[in-house]
Design an enzyme around this catalytic site. Structure first.
Site, PDB file in Angstrom:
ATOM      1  CG  HIS A  43      36.796  43.147  53.036  1.00 45.52           C
ATOM      2  ND1 HIS A  43      37.330  44.117  53.846  1.00 45.52           N
ATOM      3  CD2 HIS A  43      36.003  43.795  52.150  1.00 45.52           C
ATOM      4  CE1 HIS A  43      36.865  45.304  53.461  1.00 45.52           C
ATOM      5  NE2 HIS A  43      36.059  45.137  52.439  1.00 45.52           N
ATOM      6  CE  LYS A  47      37.353  46.661  46.032  1.00 50.17           C
ATOM      7  NZ  LYS A  47      36.561  47.748  46.651  1.00 50.17           N
ATOM      8  CG  HIS A  72      37.394  42.806  44.872  1.00 58.31           C
ATOM      9  ND1 HIS A  72      36.255  43.330  44.320  1.00 58.31           N
ATOM     10  CD2 HIS A  72      37.143  42.723  46.201  1.00 58.31           C
ATOM     11  CE1 HIS A  72      35.371  43.563  45.275  1.00 58.31           C
ATOM     12  NE2 HIS A  72      35.878  43.199  46.424  1.00 58.31           N
ATOM     13  CG  HIS A  97      33.757  40.821  50.790  1.00 62.28           C
ATOM     14  ND1 HIS A  97      34.858  40.177  50.252  1.00 62.28           N
ATOM     15  CD2 HIS A  97      33.738  42.044  50.225  1.00 62.28           C
ATOM     16  CE1 HIS A  97      35.463  40.996  49.400  1.00 62.28           C
ATOM     17  NE2 HIS A  97      34.792  42.140  49.363  1.00 62.28           N
TER      18      HIS A  97
HETATM   19 FE   LIG Z   1      34.914  43.940  48.247  1.00 65.41          FE
HETATM   20 FE   LIG Z   2      35.010  46.323  50.873  1.00 64.16          FE
END
Ligand SMILES: [Fe+2]
Ligand SMILES: [Fe+2]
Length: 172
Positions: A43, A47, A72, A97
């Site tokens: 998820h 990043k 991200h 998410h």
């Molecule tokens: Fe996240």
């Molecule tokens: Fe996260």
């Protein structure tokens, strides 16, 4: 991700454990648990493209840094969408998410009807995991306190799912 940022890697493992437990508690069938687990593992992969100075900043992000951090989910989606083994449900989880039922999330400001069960479970698992981890700027929070915070996020998370999540949050 492990090589780039150990903390995010560990976060993804924790979210995966929490999410799989939640999926089983919720009564997801095997293939759905597998998809949820894979979405949880991946998820925050976006990043890997966020500067370490932002990921490791001790303290709140300023608005410009926050805007970069908020990229991200889309970065992760773009990284994964060309990979044939990654199913649409997993892509949906990676991209969405940080969406909330009331439309206040990002990147697409989705509202409840557009947010799948898989994404709803993933979002709850992600927030919970983040709270019970220690961060550069705060210590880890006890599980019951973290669960209380989730329950206070009125309108953003699904109440019936939070009830089901109680067993996952407080027992594990
Ligand atoms: Fe996240
Ligand atoms: Fe996260």
């Amino acid at each position: 991700m492990r090589r780039y940022h150990q903390g995010t890697f560990q976060h993804c493992l924790l979210v995966t454990g929490v999410a799989v437990g939640f999926g089983l508690e919720f009564g997801f069938a095997g293939p759905d648990v597998k998809r949820l687990g894979m979405a949880a593992t991946l998820h925050d992969i976006g990043k890997a493209r966020i500067p370490l100075s932002i990921l490791d900043k001790p303290g709140r992000l300023d608005p410009d840094e926050d805007a970069i951090m908020r990229r991200h989910p889309v970065i992760g989606y773009e990284l994964l969408k060309a990979i044939p083994d990654i199913s649409p449900e997993i892509l949906d989880g990676v991209r969405h998410h940080h969406e909330y039922l009331d439309g206040s999330g990002y990147p697409d400001a989705l509202t409840a009807p557009q947010i799948s069960d898989l994404v709803r479970l993933l979002t709850i698992s992600d927030i919970f995991a983040a709270l019970i981890e220690s961060r550069p700027y705060r210590p880890a929070m006890p599980r019951p306190d973290a669960y209380k915070i989730l329950c206070g996020m009125d309108g953003k998370l699904e109440g019936s799912l939070l009830n089901a999540f109680r067993n996952v949050a407080l027992v594990a």
